[in-house]
Motif scaffolding. Structure first.
Motif, PDB file in Angstrom:
ATOM      1  N   THR A   1     -17.732   7.287 -81.581  1.00 22.23           N
ATOM      2  CA  THR A   1     -17.654   6.195 -80.606  1.00 22.23           C
ATOM      3  C   THR A   1     -16.339   6.242 -79.835  1.00 22.23           C
ATOM      4  OG1 THR A   1     -19.049   4.813 -82.024  1.00 22.23           O
ATOM      5  CG2 THR A   1     -17.764   3.702 -80.334  1.00 22.23           C
ATOM      6  N   LEU A   2     -15.246   6.484 -80.556  1.00 20.52           N
ATOM      7  CA  LEU A   2     -13.944   6.606 -79.890  1.00 20.52           C
ATOM      8  C   LEU A   2     -13.930   7.784 -78.918  1.00 20.52           C
ATOM      9  CD1 LEU A   2     -10.940   5.828 -79.600  1.00 20.52           C
ATOM     10  CD2 LEU A   2     -10.468   7.288 -81.585  1.00 20.52           C
ATOM     11  N   ALA A   3     -14.548   8.883 -79.316  1.00 18.68           N
ATOM     12  CA  ALA A   3     -14.599  10.059 -78.438  1.00 18.68           C
ATOM     13  C   ALA A   3     -15.387   9.760 -77.165  1.00 18.68           C
ATOM     14  CB  ALA A   3     -15.224  11.236 -79.183  1.00 18.68           C
ATOM     15  N   LEU A   4     -16.464   8.977 -77.278  1.00 22.25           N
ATOM     16  CA  LEU A   4     -17.236   8.619 -76.082  1.00 22.25           C
ATOM     17  C   LEU A   4     -16.428   7.720 -75.144  1.00 22.25           C
ATOM     18  CD1 LEU A   4     -20.754   7.991 -77.656  1.00 22.25           C
ATOM     19  CD2 LEU A   4     -20.077   9.890 -76.182  1.00 22.25           C
ATOM     20  N   LEU A   5     -15.634   6.811 -75.711  1.00 18.93           N
ATOM     21  CA  LEU A   5     -14.787   5.961 -74.875  1.00 18.93           C
ATOM     22  C   LEU A   5     -13.719   6.783 -74.156  1.00 18.93           C
ATOM     23  CD1 LEU A   5     -14.338   2.883 -77.253  1.00 18.93           C
ATOM     24  CD2 LEU A   5     -15.744   3.013 -75.185  1.00 18.93           C
ATOM     25  N   LEU A   6     -13.081   7.710 -74.892  1.00 19.86           N
ATOM     26  CA  LEU A   6     -12.092   8.586 -74.257  1.00 19.86           C
ATOM     27  C   LEU A   6     -12.758   9.509 -73.242  1.00 19.86           C
ATOM     28  CD1 LEU A   6      -9.883   9.533 -77.352  1.00 19.86           C
ATOM     29  CD2 LEU A   6      -9.373   7.871 -75.540  1.00 19.86           C
ATOM     30  N   ASN A   7     -13.976   9.914 -73.540  1.00 14.99           N
ATOM     31  CA  ASN A   7     -14.719  10.743 -72.589  1.00 14.99           C
ATOM     32  C   ASN A   7     -14.977   9.976 -71.284  1.00 14.99           C
ATOM     33  OD1 ASN A   7     -16.634  13.100 -71.956  1.00 14.99           O
ATOM     34  ND2 ASN A   7     -17.999  11.334 -71.824  1.00 14.99           N
ATOM     35  N   PHE A   8     -15.283   8.687 -71.409  1.00 18.56           N
ATOM     36  CA  PHE A   8     -15.466   7.852 -70.217  1.00 18.56           C
ATOM     37  C   PHE A   8     -14.181   7.803 -69.381  1.00 18.56           C
ATOM     38  CE2 PHE A   8     -14.464   3.502 -68.734  1.00 18.56           C
ATOM     39  CZ  PHE A   8     -15.289   3.468 -67.622  1.00 18.56           C
ATOM     40  N   LEU A   9     -13.039   7.621 -70.047  1.00 15.81           N
ATOM     41  CA  LEU A   9     -11.771   7.584 -69.318  1.00 15.81           C
ATOM     42  C   LEU A   9     -11.461   8.929 -68.671  1.00 15.81           C
ATOM     43  CD1 LEU A   9      -9.591   5.536 -71.837  1.00 15.81           C
ATOM     44  CD2 LEU A   9     -10.725   4.726 -69.756  1.00 15.81           C
ATOM     45  N   ALA A  10     -11.744  10.019 -69.381  1.00 16.04           N
ATOM     46  CA  ALA A  10     -11.484  11.345 -68.816  1.00 16.04           C
ATOM     47  C   ALA A  10     -12.391  11.622 -67.614  1.00 16.04           C
ATOM     48  CB  ALA A  10     -11.687  12.413 -69.900  1.00 16.04           C
ATOM     49  N   CYS A  11     -13.652  11.224 -67.710  1.00 11.93           N
ATOM     50  CA  CYS A  11     -14.564  11.411 -66.570  1.00 11.93           C
ATOM     51  C   CYS A  11     -14.158  10.539 -65.387  1.00 11.93           C
ATOM     52  CB  CYS A  11     -15.996  11.111 -66.997  1.00 11.93           C
ATOM     53  SG  CYS A  11     -16.717  12.330 -68.116  1.00 11.93           S
ATOM     54  N   LEU A  12     -13.632   9.350 -65.678  1.00 11.37           N
ATOM     55  CA  LEU A  12     -13.137   8.493 -64.599  1.00 11.37           C
ATOM     56  C   LEU A  12     -11.946   9.145 -63.896  1.00 11.37           C
ATOM     57  CD1 LEU A  12     -13.015   5.827 -63.025  1.00 11.37           C
ATOM     58  CD2 LEU A  12     -11.653   4.876 -64.919  1.00 11.37           C
ATOM     59  N   ALA A  13     -11.031   9.704 -64.702  1.00  9.51           N
ATOM     60  CA  ALA A  13      -9.887  10.395 -64.104  1.00  9.51           C
ATOM     61  C   ALA A  13     -10.334  11.611 -63.312  1.00  9.51           C
ATOM     62  CB  ALA A  13      -8.905  10.810 -65.200  1.00  9.51           C
ATOM     63  N   SER A  14     -11.330  12.329 -63.825  1.00  8.91           N
ATOM     64  CA  SER A  14     -11.847  13.490 -63.105  1.00  8.91           C
ATOM     65  C   SER A  14     -12.520  13.074 -61.799  1.00  8.91           C
ATOM     66  CB  SER A  14     -12.844  14.243 -63.996  1.00  8.91           C
ATOM     67  OG  SER A  14     -13.453  15.301 -63.293  1.00  8.91           O
ATOM     68  N   PHE A  15     -13.214  11.939 -61.831  1.00 10.24           N
ATOM     69  CA  PHE A  15     -13.861  11.438 -60.612  1.00 10.24           C
ATOM     70  C   PHE A  15     -12.821  11.022 -59.561  1.00 10.24           C
ATOM     71  CE2 PHE A  15     -15.651   7.665 -58.356  1.00 10.24           C
ATOM     72  CZ  PHE A  15     -16.553   8.353 -57.563  1.00 10.24           C
ATOM     73  N   CYS A  16     -11.686  10.491 -60.028  1.00 11.32           N
ATOM     74  CA  CYS A  16     -10.620  10.115 -59.091  1.00 11.32           C
ATOM     75  C   CYS A  16      -9.995  11.342 -58.439  1.00 11.32           C
ATOM     76  CB  CYS A  16      -9.548   9.309 -59.816  1.00 11.32           C
ATOM     77  SG  CYS A  16     -10.126   7.684 -60.400  1.00 11.32           S
ATOM     78  N   VAL A  17      -9.976  12.463 -59.159  1.00 12.42           N
ATOM     79  CA  VAL A  17      -9.387  13.695 -58.616  1.00 12.42           C
ATOM     80  C   VAL A  17     -10.401  14.442 -57.758  1.00 12.42           C
ATOM     81  CG1 VAL A  17      -8.381  15.931 -59.217  1.00 12.42           C
ATOM     82  CG2 VAL A  17      -7.737  13.875 -60.492  1.00 12.42           C
ATOM     83  N   GLU A  18     -11.615  14.552 -58.275  1.00 16.31           N
ATOM     84  CA  GLU A  18     -12.687  15.254 -57.563  1.00 16.31           C
ATOM     85  C   GLU A  18     -13.840  14.277 -57.356  1.00 16.31           C
ATOM     86  OE1 GLU A  18     -12.844  18.262 -56.339  1.00 16.31           O
ATOM     87  OE2 GLU A  18     -10.915  19.028 -57.074  1.00 16.31           O
ATOM     88  N   THR A  19     -14.029  13.824 -56.144  1.00 18.39           N
ATOM     89  CA  THR A  19     -15.068  12.817 -55.876  1.00 18.39           C
ATOM     90  C   THR A  19     -16.483  13.353 -56.061  1.00 18.39           C
ATOM     91  OG1 THR A  19     -14.960  13.385 -53.527  1.00 18.39           O
ATOM     92  CG2 THR A  19     -13.596  11.544 -54.280  1.00 18.39           C
ATOM     93  N   ASN A  20     -16.641  14.659 -56.124  1.00 15.38           N
ATOM     94  CA  ASN A  20     -17.984  15.207 -56.332  1.00 15.38           C
ATOM     95  C   ASN A  20     -18.400  15.165 -57.797  1.00 15.38           C
ATOM     96  OD1 ASN A  20     -16.181  17.081 -57.219  1.00 15.38           O
ATOM     97  ND2 ASN A  20     -17.054  18.830 -56.123  1.00 15.38           N
ATOM     98  N   ASN A  21     -17.547  14.613 -58.673  1.00 16.97           N
ATOM     99  CA  ASN A  21     -17.889  14.472 -60.100  1.00 16.97           C
ATOM    100  C   ASN A  21     -18.462  13.086 -60.392  1.00 16.97           C
ATOM    101  OD1 ASN A  21     -16.925  17.058 -60.647  1.00 16.97           O
ATOM    102  ND2 ASN A  21     -14.858  16.322 -61.146  1.00 16.97           N
ATOM    103  N   GLY A  22     -19.046  12.456 -59.397  1.00 14.86           N
ATOM    104  CA  GLY A  22     -19.596  11.117 -59.584  1.00 14.86           C
ATOM    105  C   GLY A  22     -20.758  11.077 -60.566  1.00 14.86           C
ATOM    106  N   ALA A  23     -21.587  12.112 -60.568  1.00 14.04           N
ATOM    107  CA  ALA A  23     -22.736  12.145 -61.486  1.00 14.04           C
ATOM    108  C   ALA A  23     -22.268  12.192 -62.939  1.00 14.04           C
ATOM    109  CB  ALA A  23     -23.617  13.344 -61.171  1.00 14.04           C
TER     110      ALA A  23
ATOM    111  N   CYS B   1     -27.266   3.380 -80.701  1.00 15.09           N
ATOM    112  CA  CYS B   1     -28.386   4.183 -81.215  1.00 15.09           C
ATOM    113  C   CYS B   1     -27.965   5.072 -82.382  1.00 15.09           C
ATOM    114  CB  CYS B   1     -28.979   5.023 -80.088  1.00 15.09           C
ATOM    115  SG  CYS B   1     -29.877   4.073 -78.856  1.00 15.09           S
ATOM    116  N   SER B   2     -26.766   5.636 -82.320  1.00 11.80           N
ATOM    117  CA  SER B   2     -26.318   6.483 -83.420  1.00 11.80           C
ATOM    118  C   SER B   2     -26.141   5.680 -84.702  1.00 11.80           C
ATOM    119  CB  SER B   2     -25.007   7.183 -83.048  1.00 11.80           C
ATOM    120  OG  SER B   2     -24.002   6.227 -82.737  1.00 11.80           O
ATOM    121  N   PHE B   3     -25.665   4.442 -84.566  1.00 14.54           N
ATOM    122  CA  PHE B   3     -25.496   3.609 -85.766  1.00 14.54           C
ATOM    123  C   PHE B   3     -26.849   3.247 -86.377  1.00 14.54           C
ATOM    124  CE2 PHE B   3     -24.947  -0.382 -88.036  1.00 14.54           C
ATOM    125  CZ  PHE B   3     -23.790  -0.147 -88.771  1.00 14.54           C
TER     126      PHE B   3
END
Length: 306
Positions: A134-156, A171-173
């Motif tokens: 769960t923590l990894a998914l939250l950090l993944n969300f932050l990393a994808c947000l940072a990537s989207f801020c750098v590269e706008t084509n990473n919106g998907a 669901c995993s729980f």
């Protein structure tokens, strides 16, 4: 007066011939280092070794008695809960939400009380694995947000990272942690099979998360290397998430093998899983009502038929 042998000095030292302890017959019977004598024999050494062995044996028996006492205490608490009304009187405690929250806990979880002692470490490790995922998914969300801020084509990828947090966390729980918990709690073959099937799929997802295919919403190794060309700081964040995903994937595979080995020692089988499933289905009031209505309808149609 008799003359002494050394020329008349009565105070002279006696010669070897005058010393009776220098007699060859006496010397050959003196104790030597080759023979054990009372001077070198220590009876306390044997007693100390025996006492140490007895103490170790007593400590081992004491540990075993402590384990049995804890197991009896756990079973006694379970019987007390059952005497008070079973699960109906048990108050749900997970997730631990504050009292003012409109949403109340949905499950009861107490590893020290409900899980046998020999399986408590395994269940606790799986609980920590779920929290890490769960923590990894939250950090993944932050990393994808940072990537989207750098590269706008990473919106998907950013949009999918939000979906993965909202979907995989509950669901995993419910789909693999709770079946594993109930399997060890009641030695349920059916729950073991549910856990193995779903957690195998979860392990595959862990590996895909670690790989990080671009556009899938996972900050894995490939996605981090792609972003490295655009922004180093964001790439470092994504690499840390990829490293966390990798550790979770490895631990998930190890725990799957460990739980499978424990499952084989519990005496569970596919036949028991089928029996538990059938008993659970027919004990469901809704299923019994539907079966009774179907039987009554069939009987009525049979009587109406000419």
């Amino acid at each position: 007066m008799a003359q002494s042998r050394d020329g008349g000095n009565p105070f002279a030292e006696p010669s070897e011939l005058d010393n009776p302890f220098q007699d060859p017959a006496v010397i050959q019977h003196r104790p030597s280092r080759q023979y054990a004598t009372l001077d070198v024999y220590n009876p306390f050494e044997t007693r100390e070794a025996s006492a140490a062995a007895a103490t170790a044996e007593l400590l081992k028996k004491q540990e075993e008695l402590n384990r049995k006492a804890e197991e009896l205490d756990r079973r006694e608490r379970e019987l007390q809960h059952a005497a008070l009304g079973g699960t109906a009187t048990r108050q749900n405690n997970w997730p631990p939400l504050p009292s003012f929250c409109p949403v109340q806990p949905c499950f009861f979880q107490d590893i020290s009380m409900e899980i046998p002692q020999e399986f408590q470490k395994t269940v606790s490790t799986m609980y920590y694995l779920w929290m890490c995922s769960t923590l990894a998914l939250l950090l993944n969300f932050l990393a994808c947000l940072a990537s989207f801020c750098v590269e706008t084509n990473n919106g998907a990828g950013f949009g999918l990272s939000i979906l993965w947090v909202l979907l995989f966390t509950p669901c995993s729980f419910v789909c693999w942690y709770r079946p594993m918990y109930k399997a060890f709690r009641s030695d349920s073959s059916f729950n073991f099979f549910v856990f193995f099937f779903i957690f195998f799929v979860q392990d595959v997802l862990f590996v895909l998360q670690a790989i990080g295919i671009p556009g899938w919403g996972f900050s894995g190794w490939i996605s981090a290397l792609v972003v490295l060309k655009a922004n180093t700081a964001v790439a470092v964040l994504m690499l840390l998430v990829a490293l966390l995903f990798t550790g979770i994937a490895v631990l998930g595979i190890v725990m799957l093998k460990r739980i499978h080995s424990l499952y084989r020692r519990t005496g569970a089988s596919f036949q028991k899983a089928q029996q538990e499933f059938a008993a659970g289905v027919f004990s469901n009031p809704a299923v019994r009502t539907a079966a009774a209505n179907a039987a009554a309808g069939a009987a009525e149609n049979a009587f109406r038929a000419p």
